[in-house]
Design an enzyme around this catalytic site. Structure first.
Site, PDB file in Angstrom:
ATOM      1  CE1 TYR A 144       6.795 -16.775  36.741  1.00 34.94           C
ATOM      2  CE2 TYR A 144       7.163 -17.239  39.055  1.00 34.94           C
ATOM      3  CZ  TYR A 144       6.358 -17.304  37.935  1.00 34.94           C
ATOM      4  OH  TYR A 144       5.120 -17.905  38.003  1.00 34.94           O
ATOM      5  CG  ASP A 239      13.111 -19.946  32.086  1.00 31.92           C
ATOM      6  OD1 ASP A 239      12.543 -19.734  33.167  1.00 31.92           O
ATOM      7  OD2 ASP A 239      12.511 -19.948  30.988  1.00 31.92           O
ATOM      8  CE  LYS A 267       6.598 -15.437  29.416  1.00 34.88           C
ATOM      9  NZ  LYS A 267       5.420 -14.869  30.074  1.00 34.88           N
TER      10      LYS A 267
HETATM   11  P1  KE4 Z   1       4.127 -19.816  32.467  1.00 29.63           P
HETATM   12  O1  KE4 Z   1       3.923 -21.020  33.345  1.00 29.63           O
HETATM   13  O2  KE4 Z   1       3.526 -18.535  33.057  1.00 29.63           O
HETATM   14  O3  KE4 Z   1       3.703 -20.061  31.020  1.00 29.63           O
HETATM   15  O4  KE4 Z   1       5.700 -19.541  32.357  1.00 29.63           O
HETATM   16  C1  KE4 Z   1       6.437 -19.382  33.538  1.00 29.63           C
HETATM   17  C2  KE4 Z   1       7.715 -18.626  33.225  1.00 29.63           C
HETATM   18  C3  KE4 Z   1       8.897 -19.323  33.129  1.00 29.63           C
HETATM   19  N1  KE4 Z   1      10.066 -18.684  32.849  1.00 29.63           N
HETATM   20  C4  KE4 Z   1      10.098 -17.348  32.626  1.00 29.63           C
HETATM   21  C5  KE4 Z   1      11.405 -16.699  32.317  1.00 29.63           C
HETATM   22  C6  KE4 Z   1       8.905 -16.591  32.709  1.00 29.63           C
HETATM   23  O5  KE4 Z   1       8.957 -15.256  32.516  1.00 29.63           O
HETATM   24  C7  KE4 Z   1       7.690 -17.233  33.011  1.00 29.63           C
HETATM   25  C8  KE4 Z   1       6.387 -16.469  33.142  1.00 29.63           C
HETATM   26  N2  KE4 Z   1       6.477 -15.043  33.020  1.00 29.63           N
HETATM   27  C9  KE4 Z   1       5.454 -14.281  33.719  1.00 29.63           C
HETATM   28  C10 KE4 Z   1       5.695 -12.779  33.548  1.00 29.63           C
HETATM   29  N3  KE4 Z   1       7.017 -12.364  33.415  1.00 29.63           N
HETATM   30  C11 KE4 Z   1       4.103 -14.650  33.229  1.00 29.63           C
HETATM   31  C12 KE4 Z   1       2.999 -13.725  33.653  1.00 29.63           C
HETATM   32  C13 KE4 Z   1       2.123 -14.340  34.712  1.00 29.63           C
HETATM   33  O6  KE4 Z   1       2.668 -14.981  35.653  1.00 29.63           O
HETATM   34  O7  KE4 Z   1       0.891 -14.171  34.589  1.00 29.63           O
END
Ligand code: KE4
Length: 430
Positions: A144, A239, A267
Site C-alpha cells: 500500500y 516506499d 509517519k
Molecule cells: P499517509 O497518506 O496515510 O500518511 O501514508 C500513506 C502510506 C504510504 N506508504 C505506506 C507504506 C503506508 O503504510 C502508508 C499508510 N499506512 C497506513 C497503515 N498501514 C496508514 C493508516 C491509515 O490509512 O489510516
C-alpha cells in the site's frame, strides 16, 4: 469493558463524517466492531473516553517510535507555536530537517517536504515519470502506498497484466499504467519488464511490507529489484513511509544495504504531526519546480510546527547510542514470547518480524508467510476474536490482521510482560 461513550460518539460521528472516521482502517470494520474514541495518550499508554487505559501497540500506525507525546516533542511544539503556526515562506527549520534527512538516509541527496505519505508517493511517481519520460509503474500486490489513483489498482488477470481500478473513481486510463507484480517474486517483475521494457518509469515497493501484515523481503529480492531497475533504465522507489527511521537511522535501505533512486517517507518524520517527504538522487530531485519542470506544491509543506516536532524526533534517533539495538532486543523478546505462546496454546500461527514491526498471523495453511497470496489465507475472524480478547486485557492492537504492530522506546519490560500474559490468555480462549 465499558465502551458506552465511544459507541455514542461513534453514532454521532457517523452523522457528519463518512463511516464516522477520517481514515477507514480506524473504523474497526475488519474486526467487526466500532472504534474506541481516544481521549489522551502518553508514553506507551492510550486512554479512551470511557476511561479505559491500554498499552498501545498501534502507535498511530507507526509515527510513535518514541511513544506518545514525549516531553521533547511537546516542548518543541510549544516553542514553535509561540512564534506562529504557518508562514507560507521558507524557514531555517526546513533546511535543518532536509539536511538531517539527507545525512541519515543513504539515497537522499535532496528532499522535498509534503504533508502525508500519500503526497510523497504520488509526487515521487510523477517525478519518476517526468525524469524517465515513461508512463508505467510497477507495484506489488499487498503493498500500500497511500490513496493516490495510481496505487488503488488491483492486479489485472494473468493474461492482462495491465491494472484494473480497485476503487470507483479511478479511471481505466490511470489503471492501465500500473502493472502489478508479486512480492518476493523477481520473475514476476522480469516478466513485466520483458513485456513493457522501455515504458516503465519506476518500480515502487515497500522494502519491508507492512500493509499486508509484516512480510520480509526474501534474501536477494531488494537487490534483484535494484538490478532490474538499473538494467531497464527504470527508477527504484523505496516506499519507506513505515520503515523510514523505524528499522535503522537510514531505514530499510540501510538495514538491507540496497540504495533506491528515490525514497518516500512519512509517519516518524512528523513526530506525530502531518508530514511526508520524498528524496533521492540530486539529478532526479532537481527536476522539481521551481528548479525543473515537474510540478508539486503544498500550502503547509514544511510547516514549522511539524518540522519542529520531526526535527527533535530525528535528532534524538540520530544521536541516541544503541537506540535501534535496544528496540531490536525488546521486539525480539516479544516475537519469542508470541511463538512460545502459540505453542503453549496449541494455536497455529506465524509471527513475522523485522525490527520493531511485528504481525502475528492466524494461519494453519503455511508455516511461513512470504507472499500476498499466502498471507491472504490467514484467518481474519480468528484475529478479530483475538483482538477483542486482547483489548479486554488492556492491550490495544491494530484492528486488522493485515497491519503491523509497533514496539516503541516507551514500552517497558512490564508492558512486555503484560502483553505476553494477555497474548497467552487470549490464545487459550480462542
Ligand atoms: P499517509 O497518506 O496515510 O500518511 O501514508 C500513506 C502510506 C504510504 N506508504 C505506506 C507504506 C503506508 O503504510 C502508508 C499508510 N499506512 C497506513 C497503515 N498501514 C496508514 C493508516 C491509515 O490509512 O489510516
Amino acid at each position: 469493558m465499558i465502551t458506552d461513550k465511544s459507541k455514542k460518539e461513534f453514532q454521532r460521528a457517523c452523522e457528519s463524517i463518512p463511516g464516522g472516521v477520517n481514515s477507514p482502517v480506524r473504523a474497526f470494520k475488519s474486526v467487526n466492531g466500532t472504534p474506541l474514541f481516544i481521549k489522551q495518550a502518553k508514553g506507551s499508554r492510550v486512554e479512551d473516553i470511557d476511561g479505559n487505559t491500554f498499552i498501545d501497540f498501534v502507535g498511530s500506525w507507526g509515527p510513535m517510535i518514541l511513544g506518545h507525546c514525549p516531553d521533547m516533542i511537546l516542548n518543541a511544539l510549544i516553542d514553535a507555536a509561540k512564534r506562529g503556526t504557518s508562514y507560507g515562506a521558507p524557514t531555517i527549520v526546513e533546511s535543518e530537517m532536509a539536511e538531517l534527512i539527507c545525512k541519515m538516509v543513504p539515497s537522499c541527496e535532496k528532499v522535498r517536504m509534503v504533508n502525508s505519505g500519500t503526497e510523497a508517493t504520488m509526487s515521487a511517481v510523477r517525478l519518476a515519470r517526468g525524469f524517465t519520460k515513461r508512463e508505467k509503474i510497477v507495484k506489488f500486490a499487498g503493498c500500500y502506498h497511500g490513496h493516490g489513483d495510481s496505487f488503488l489498482i488491483k492486479a489485472g488477470s494473468g493474461a492482462i497484466t495491465l491494472g484494473l481500478p480497485d476503487s470507483p473513481g479511478v479511471t481505466q486510463s490511470i489503471a492501465k499504467d500500473t502493472l502489478t507484480a508479486d512480492y518476493n517474486n523477481l520473475e514476476s517483475v522480469e516478466r513485466l519488464f520483458a513485456e513493457h521494457k522501455d515504458q516503465i518509469a519506476a518500480i515502487i515497493v515497500e522494502a519491508v511490507a507492512g500493509n499486508m501484515g509484516v512480510v520480509k523481503p526474501a534474501p536477494g529480492f531488494l537487490q534483484g529489484l535494484r538490478e532490474i531497475a538499473t538494467k531497464y533504465g527504470a527508477l527504484l522507489i523505496f516506499d519507506e513511509v513505515i520503515t523510514g527511521f523505524r528499522l535503522a537511522k537510514g531505514g530499510a535501505q540501510e538495514y538491507y544495504n540496497v540504495t533506491p533512486d528515490l525514497t518516500t517517507l512519512g509517519k516518524i518524520i512528523g513526530g506525530g504531526l502531518p508530514v511526508g517527504a520524498y528524496g533521492g538522487r540530486k539529478d532526479i530531485m532537481d527536476m522539481l519546480a521551481p528548479l525543473g519542470p515537474v510540478y508539486q506544491a503544498g500550502t503547509l509543506s514544511g510547516n514549522p510546527l511539524a518540522m519542529s516536532a520531526g526535527l527533535v524526533t530525528l535528532n534524538y534517533l540520530n544521536s541516541t547510542p544503541d537506540f535501534y539495538q535496544k528496540l531490536e532486543q525488546k521486539a525480539a523478546k516479544v516475537e519469542a514470547g508470541f511463538i512460545e505462546n502459540l505453542k503453549k496454546a496449541g494455536v497455529k500461527g506465524v509471527v513475522n518480524r523485522v525490527g520493531s514491526m511485528i504481525t502475528l498471523f492466524f494461519n494453519d495453511k503455511h508455516d511461513t508467510l512470504t507472499s500476498f497470496d499466502e498471507v491472504m489465507t490467514s484467518d481474519k475472524e480468528k484475529y478479530a476474536k483475538f483482538f477483542y480478547l486482547s483489548l479486554e486485557s488492556g492491550i490495544y492492537l491494530a484492528p486488522s490482521q493485515f497491519e503491523s504492530m509497533f514496539i516503541s522506546e516507551a514500552h517497558t519490560e512490564e508492558d512486555r510482560n503484560n502483553l505476553l500474559a494477555a497474548n497467552l490468555k487470549a490464545l487459550q480462549q480462542l
